[in-house]
Design an enzyme around this catalytic site. Sequence first.
Site, PDB file in Angstrom:
ATOM      1  N   ASP A   1      -5.125 -10.036 -15.709  1.00  0.00           N
ATOM      2  CA  ASP A   1      -6.158 -11.030 -15.441  1.00  0.00           C
ATOM      3  C   ASP A   1      -7.410 -10.623 -16.219  1.00  0.00           C
ATOM      4  O   ASP A   1      -7.941  -9.535 -16.008  1.00  0.00           O
ATOM      5  CB  ASP A   1      -6.452 -11.032 -13.929  1.00  0.00           C
TER       6      ASP A   1
ATOM      7  N   ASP B   1      -9.537 -15.868 -16.470  1.00  0.00           N
ATOM      8  CA  ASP B   1     -10.331 -16.342 -15.353  1.00  0.00           C
ATOM      9  C   ASP B   1     -11.387 -17.363 -15.812  1.00  0.00           C
ATOM     10  O   ASP B   1     -12.056 -17.139 -16.829  1.00  0.00           O
ATOM     11  CB  ASP B   1     -11.036 -15.124 -14.733  1.00  0.00           C
TER      12      ASP B   1
ATOM     13  N   ASN C   1      -0.266   4.537  -0.128  1.00  0.00           N
ATOM     14  CA  ASN C   1      -0.833   5.806   0.365  1.00  0.00           C
ATOM     15  C   ASN C   1      -1.559   5.687   1.707  1.00  0.00           C
ATOM     16  O   ASN C   1      -2.282   6.592   2.100  1.00  0.00           O
ATOM     17  CB  ASN C   1      -1.772   6.406  -0.687  1.00  0.00           C
TER      18      ASN C   1
ATOM     19  N   ASP D   1       0.846  -1.195   0.000  1.00  0.00           N
ATOM     20  CA  ASP D   1       0.000   0.000   0.000  1.00  0.00           C
ATOM     21  C   ASP D   1       0.882   1.246   0.000  1.00  0.00           C
ATOM     22  O   ASP D   1       1.672   1.438   0.919  1.00  0.00           O
ATOM     23  CB  ASP D   1      -0.903  -0.043   1.246  1.00  0.00           C
TER      24      ASP D   1
ATOM     25  N   ASP E   1      -1.777  -1.174  -3.872  1.00  0.00           N
ATOM     26  CA  ASP E   1      -2.089  -0.432  -5.099  1.00  0.00           C
ATOM     27  C   ASP E   1      -0.937  -0.514  -6.096  1.00  0.00           C
ATOM     28  O   ASP E   1       0.111  -1.101  -5.814  1.00  0.00           O
ATOM     29  CB  ASP E   1      -2.426   1.024  -4.736  1.00  0.00           C
TER      30      ASP E   1
ATOM     31  N   ASP F   1      -4.065   3.950   2.779  1.00  0.00           N
ATOM     32  CA  ASP F   1      -5.505   3.687   2.932  1.00  0.00           C
ATOM     33  C   ASP F   1      -5.791   2.222   3.289  1.00  0.00           C
ATOM     34  O   ASP F   1      -6.944   1.816   3.386  1.00  0.00           O
ATOM     35  CB  ASP F   1      -6.295   4.111   1.687  1.00  0.00           C
TER      36      ASP F   1
ATOM     37  N   HIS G   1      -4.356 -17.080  -5.233  1.00  0.00           N
ATOM     38  CA  HIS G   1      -5.178 -16.268  -4.329  1.00  0.00           C
ATOM     39  C   HIS G   1      -6.452 -16.987  -3.885  1.00  0.00           C
ATOM     40  O   HIS G   1      -7.203 -16.448  -3.077  1.00  0.00           O
ATOM     41  CB  HIS G   1      -5.541 -14.951  -5.025  1.00  0.00           C
ATOM     42  N   ASP G   2      -6.733 -18.154  -4.456  1.00  0.00           N
ATOM     43  CA  ASP G   2      -7.932 -18.916  -4.073  1.00  0.00           C
ATOM     44  C   ASP G   2      -7.595 -20.108  -3.186  1.00  0.00           C
ATOM     45  O   ASP G   2      -8.502 -20.822  -2.751  1.00  0.00           O
ATOM     46  CB  ASP G   2      -8.646 -19.448  -5.325  1.00  0.00           C
TER      47      ASP G   2
ATOM     48  N   GLU H   1      -7.529 -20.421 -16.718  1.00  0.00           N
ATOM     49  CA  GLU H   1      -7.917 -21.158 -15.514  1.00  0.00           C
ATOM     50  C   GLU H   1      -8.982 -22.170 -15.913  1.00  0.00           C
ATOM     51  O   GLU H   1     -10.053 -21.786 -16.382  1.00  0.00           O
ATOM     52  CB  GLU H   1      -8.470 -20.200 -14.457  1.00  0.00           C
TER      53      GLU H   1
HETATM   54  C1  GLC Z   1     -11.682 -17.494 -10.421  1.00  0.00           C
HETATM   55  C2  GLC Z   1     -10.864 -16.575  -9.567  1.00  0.00           C
HETATM   56  C3  GLC Z   1     -11.589 -16.353  -8.278  1.00  0.00           C
HETATM   57  C4  GLC Z   1     -12.936 -15.722  -8.587  1.00  0.00           C
HETATM   58  C5  GLC Z   1     -13.710 -16.550  -9.605  1.00  0.00           C
HETATM   59  C6  GLC Z   1     -14.849 -15.770 -10.184  1.00  0.00           C
HETATM   60  O1  GLC Z   1     -11.808 -18.754  -9.875  1.00  0.00           O
HETATM   61  O2  GLC Z   1      -9.579 -17.094  -9.392  1.00  0.00           O
HETATM   62  O3  GLC Z   1     -10.859 -15.576  -7.373  1.00  0.00           O
HETATM   63  O4  GLC Z   1     -13.672 -15.608  -7.411  1.00  0.00           O
HETATM   64  O5  GLC Z   1     -12.913 -16.928 -10.687  1.00  0.00           O
HETATM   65  O6  GLC Z   1     -14.378 -14.754 -11.026  1.00  0.00           O
HETATM   66 CA    CA Z   2      -3.560   2.181  -1.235  1.00  0.00          CA
END
Ligand code: GLC
Ligand code: CA
Length: 546
Positions: A104, A205, A29, A27, A35, A31, A321-322, A247
């Site tokens: 993405d 995605d 700034n 981050d 970013d 908040d 991230h999932d 994906e």
């Molecule tokens: C993919 C992404 C996930 C998102 C889902 C819907 O699985 O990796 O984070 O919630 O698609 O877009």
């Molecule tokens: Ca920020």
Amino acid sequence: MSGIDKSKEKWWKRAVIYQIYPRSFCDSNGDGIGDLKGILSKLDYLENLGIDAIWLSPVCKSPQDDNGYDISDYQDIDPMFGNLDDMERLIAEAKKHGISIVMDLVLNHSSDEHPWFLEAKKSKDNPYHDYYVWRDGKEGIYPNDMRACFGGSAWEWVPEIGQYYFHQFSVKQPDLNWDNPKVRREIYDMINWWIDKGVEGFRLDVIDQIAKEPDNHITGNGPRLHEFLRELSKETFQRANLVTVGEAWGADTERAKLYSDPAGSELSMVFQFEHICLDQLPGQEKWDLAPLPFLKLKEVFARWQKELYGKGWNSLFWNNHDLPRIVSRWGNDQKYRVESAKMFAILLHGLQGTPYIYQGEELGMTNVTSFEIEDYRDIETLNMYRERLEKGYSKEDIMTSLHKKSRDNARTPMQWDASDNAGFTTGTPWIQVNPNYKEINVVNQVNDEDSIFACYKKLIALRKEYDVFVDGDFELLAPENEKVFTYVRTYNGEQLLVICNFYGDTTENPVAEKVDSTMKLLCSNYSECSDSQILRPYEARMYFKK
Ligand code: GLC
Ligand code: CA
């Protein structure tokens, strides 16, 4: 500089890609939300690690119902992350560091606040109506029983026009109608606009869900999927020498060969999840915890390595991230955190394919087990909590599942140093930092030759140095051994031998006879090499000979 010549065709075969989840990276700034300027300030760190590209989770304009996977303007940046100028600067500056930006693309659905959807729901004869998937019906009587991935029905009623729209994810993520050629054209134009801005790759995605046919209960792998992908690729990606990764939860090796066919008619590669889903029993949900069947894990990796050899390309990953953090999931995040984190790295980076590192993986960041339900932010987590409580699960059971599998395990802020909030922000972070940041952080590792960071850095460099990493074939050794994952790869007189004790007890080395004095130890996770007959807890070794 990364040392890859990106003008070469298929440069991504030698590349290592680093995933950034922008909200949680840095981050700038105060908040509390990461970013683009924050990322800019860390390019030196990433160059030092040696990665070749950044896969940036979505930064486009979004109401953030699903942390940016619900886009309301594909050609603008969400103010929370910065603006288009910042993005252009990031693309240009990253390039100077030898790093490509991989965006993405969320093409299966948009946000319900996208102007297309706002128009679409005005009337049945609105020109945008057909951009989405609608069915007639009566309020309360769904067109069918399909469920959304984040819980509830996949159908949402719009009283103004007396129709339901289809959403595979949250109600705020209406599915786009790929059968409509106008939708496809809009998407191609948007992608080309980003390519012209200097983006050098895309992650797509849930791409295997675009060709849905809800009347036939089809979500993934619809009949027109590969037709759509070939058109998409021809109209966009094939203009430039890009890296593209889809994906595809529903991919098997046959489909992966289509997606990643060497002629380049669709994508460079896909993320498939066969290995990731092994600790989930058939017919159950990911929240229903099950042990990892280790022999099956070896078999799955071996099959993908062999089947795609010369016929496609693998992506290699443990985390994103999932997913929960691998060291907590299948390793040991306490006593053997360092050893097991390095073991996972060595095991994966010796394989054929393009490795992906998820932010913090290179530090051995762990799941967060201190969270109470109030601390979670993820829509999937919060919906599941509500649903399971209603179904009668105990709070304790639910929390156990969350501590193991919630997506927020991956989303706690990146741990830069031992200062407040791990140096991620000077403000209040949008999600709490993992309390272990004083021990696990960048500053502690970046100059330490024995750190997990150093191990990743070395593996990334090795991939650039030896052709066997890119081109070698694959043979699984000791397939029936219940503790050790070992394989050998060969190419043009080069041999790469990887031996990994997957568990926390000392065990016999099943391939000790293969290790002789002509072999050079390229990488390992214990400082002195012991007796080659024995493997210590989580011991991993990578040998090379020519
Ligand atoms: C993919 C992404 C996930 C998102 C889902 C819907 O699985 O990796 O984070 O919630 O698609 O877009
Ligand atoms: Ca920020």
